[in-house]
Motif scaffolding. Structure first.
Motif, mmCIF file in Angstrom:
data_model
loop_
_atom_site.group_PDB
_atom_site.id
_atom_site.type_symbol
_atom_site.label_atom_id
_atom_site.label_comp_id
_atom_site.label_asym_id
_atom_site.label_seq_id
_atom_site.Cartn_x
_atom_site.Cartn_y
_atom_site.Cartn_z
ATOM 1 N N UNK A 1 29.131 -26.834 86.374
ATOM 2 C CA UNK A 1 28.463 -28.131 86.215
ATOM 3 C C UNK A 1 27.075 -28.114 86.866
ATOM 4 N N UNK A 2 26.968 -27.539 88.070
ATOM 5 C CA UNK A 2 25.649 -27.439 88.721
ATOM 6 C C UNK A 2 24.712 -26.556 87.906
ATOM 7 N N UNK A 3 25.260 -25.488 87.338
ATOM 8 C CA UNK A 3 24.459 -24.606 86.485
ATOM 9 C C UNK A 3 23.946 -25.376 85.266
ATOM 10 N N UNK B 1 33.479 -34.582 81.074
ATOM 11 C CA UNK B 1 32.141 -35.157 81.241
ATOM 12 C C UNK B 1 31.070 -34.075 81.192
ATOM 13 N N UNK B 2 31.365 -32.903 81.744
ATOM 14 C CA UNK B 2 30.409 -31.797 81.668
ATOM 15 C C UNK B 2 30.208 -31.387 80.208
ATOM 16 N N UNK B 3 31.298 -31.327 79.445
ATOM 17 C CA UNK B 3 31.202 -30.991 78.019
ATOM 18 C C UNK B 3 30.421 -32.047 77.239
ATOM 19 N N UNK B 4 30.423 -33.277 77.733
ATOM 20 C CA UNK B 4 29.677 -34.368 77.107
ATOM 21 C C UNK B 4 28.233 -34.417 77.626
ATOM 22 N N UNK B 5 27.898 -33.472 78.505
ATOM 23 C CA UNK B 5 26.550 -33.323 79.087
ATOM 24 C C UNK B 5 26.176 -34.402 80.103
ATOM 25 N N UNK B 6 27.165 -35.102 80.632
ATOM 26 C CA UNK B 6 26.901 -35.991 81.758
ATOM 27 C C UNK B 6 27.301 -35.215 83.017
ATOM 28 N N UNK B 7 26.396 -34.311 83.426
ATOM 29 C CA UNK B 7 26.709 -33.363 84.487
ATOM 30 C C UNK B 7 26.874 -34.036 85.840
ATOM 31 N N UNK B 8 26.118 -35.093 86.090
ATOM 32 C CA UNK B 8 26.250 -35.787 87.384
ATOM 33 C C UNK B 8 27.626 -36.452 87.517
ATOM 34 N N UNK B 9 28.082 -37.085 86.449
ATOM 35 C CA UNK B 9 29.414 -37.692 86.469
ATOM 36 C C UNK B 9 30.472 -36.595 86.599
ATOM 37 N N UNK C 1 36.747 -30.712 70.761
ATOM 38 C CA UNK C 1 35.359 -31.151 70.762
ATOM 39 C C UNK C 1 35.156 -32.657 70.767
ATOM 40 N N UNK C 2 36.246 -33.421 70.781
ATOM 41 C CA UNK C 2 36.117 -34.881 70.862
ATOM 42 C C UNK C 2 36.230 -35.270 72.339
ATOM 43 N N UNK C 3 35.107 -35.125 73.051
ATOM 44 C CA UNK C 3 35.111 -35.301 74.499
ATOM 45 C C UNK C 3 35.338 -36.746 74.905
#
Length: 190
Positions: free
Chosen positions: A169-171, A126-134, A86-88
């Motif tokens: 990620x798109x979802x 990055x997806x786990x950190x909620x920066x989906x575009x990155x 969990x330490x993204x």
């Protein structure tokens, strides 16, 4: 688990052969395998401990500033374990180091499975950190590289995995139609 048991027995034997404080590639690789086994058992702290020992030993063997596939692999495994814990941000740091090292080993623009793996793992972190575009940017690079390695029309698990990760990620970004399209492409590969 039996795997952990066997790896620990092998580690004792290697240390008996090479000495308890001897730095040796076989010992480093075994420490790495123990880390993977503990990660598969969801004990991420034990996994990290073994991966850190493997990284330290690999750096002692090959040099602290040397780019080597074993060092890059240890960095990658640490990134994946930290991401699972969990330490993204820490995961991203390790994955960036692994990517940089792998590019210096294999070439900045050379398609290589290890580079594609690093790009994929950065995308997931990055997806786990909620920066989906990155995340999507890294995952698209991983997909493109996997397709250039294995063939655009080839059915391959790495391509299917890239498609599935892109779909997620798109979802997460809220583009469900695009996510479905990627999930469907991924399912066609399985």
């Amino acid at each position: 688990s039996k795997a952990v048991n066997y790896y620990e027995q092998a580690l004792l034997k290697y240390r008996g052969i090479y000495g308890h404080t001897t730095i040796h590639p076989d010992v480093a690789n075994l420490l790495n395998s123990l880390g993977l086994a503990w990660r598969h058992l969801d004990d991420y702290r034990k996994a990290i401990s073994y991966h850190e020992q493997a990284l330290q030993m690999h750096r002692s063997i090959y040099g602290h500033t040397t780019a080597h596939p074993d060092i890059a692999n240890s960095l990658n495994n640490l990134g994946t374990a930290w991401d699972s814990l969990g330490d993204h941000r820490k995961a991203i740091s390790y994955h960036e180091q692994a990517l940089e090292m792998r590019r210096s080993i294999y070439g900045q623009t050379t398609p290589h499975p290890d580079i594609a793996t690093s790009l994929n793992n950065l995308g997931i972190a990055w997806d786990n950190l909620s920066d989906h575009r990155k995340a999507i940017s890294y995952l698209e690079q991983a997909l493109q590289m996997n397709r250039s390695i294995y063939g655009h029309a080839t059915v391959h698990p790495h391509i299917a995995g890239s498609l599935s990760n892109l779909a997620a990620a798109w979802n997460n970004l809220g583009d469900h139609k695009r996510a479905i399209r990627y999930y469907e492409l991924s399912l066609q590969m399985r």
